[in-house]
Scaffold this active site. Structure first.
Site: not given
Lengths: 134, 134
Positions: A7, A79, A130
């Site tokens: 994502h 992010h 991430e």
């Protein structure tokens, strides 16, 4: 090492307005809000055919998103999340290559119930990454 | 309206170092640099299984990436690109919903040879959105 882009996260100052915009003018499939108190965020996932957008909104007193929004009141890209098959192996390899892991370096459970950790943006072209074990 | 996430673009202050990092420690498939003088950028695409990362580096004297890097010398996430089936229909619909298109409002040819345009980040949670007709 990295696999799918799981994502892209966007910090938003008005979660309801952002959801309405993605569901309306942008015509995407918008999920229900989920509170993640241990991460200090409320998240909404937008499902695209090949990946997801994660809308992030501050939750609680010490939300990392609150400080982000202080610097960027309009919101912004926060992010990017890459999938890895083995998060501890990925972490140890990246540390041995000189990268820094945020926090205490341990993996935590993320929005999808999988172990996640964050890499220092200064080590990755100013981009907060991430890693999620999938 | 929006379909696949075509790519996420990251502005980088050192293209060679960024490519080496994605090809090495991050273990991804990194393409060859392409100069796009009409956009003022050199781009490198990183192929992930489900989408792409676009590394952006300034090209020429009036590059939009040069001004981005002045504000964020370490680099950072620059824009996100969504695919649409008909870019003029998408543009007209978004304008009628109150969104602003950057530049003169016309679609230009992007890195993949397809028509693209950019939406004003202030209208989309501080996130610069590129639409690409695919």
């Amino acid at each position: 090492m990295i696999g799918r882009l799981n994502h892209v996260a966007i910090a938003v100052p008005d979660l309801e307005a952002a959801c309405a915009q993605y569901a309306g003018p942008l015509g995407a499939k918008v999920g229900a809000p989920q509170d993640l108190p241990e991460h200090g965020v409320t998240v909404v996932f937008i499902e695209l055919p090949n990946t997801k957008i994660e809308l992030l909104y501050p939750l609680g007193d010490a939300s990392p998103i609150a400080s982000f929004l202080e610097k960027s009141p309009a919101g912004g890209m926060h992010h990017i999340c890459y999938e890895v098959p083995d998060i501890l192996k990925a972490r140890d390899q990246l540390i041995s290559d000189g990268a820094r892991v945020l926090g205490d370096g341990s993996a935590k459970i993320g929005a999808h119930g999988n172990p996640v950790l964050f890499l220092h943006p200064k080590d990755f072209q100013g981009c907060l990454i991430e890693l999620e074990q999938v």
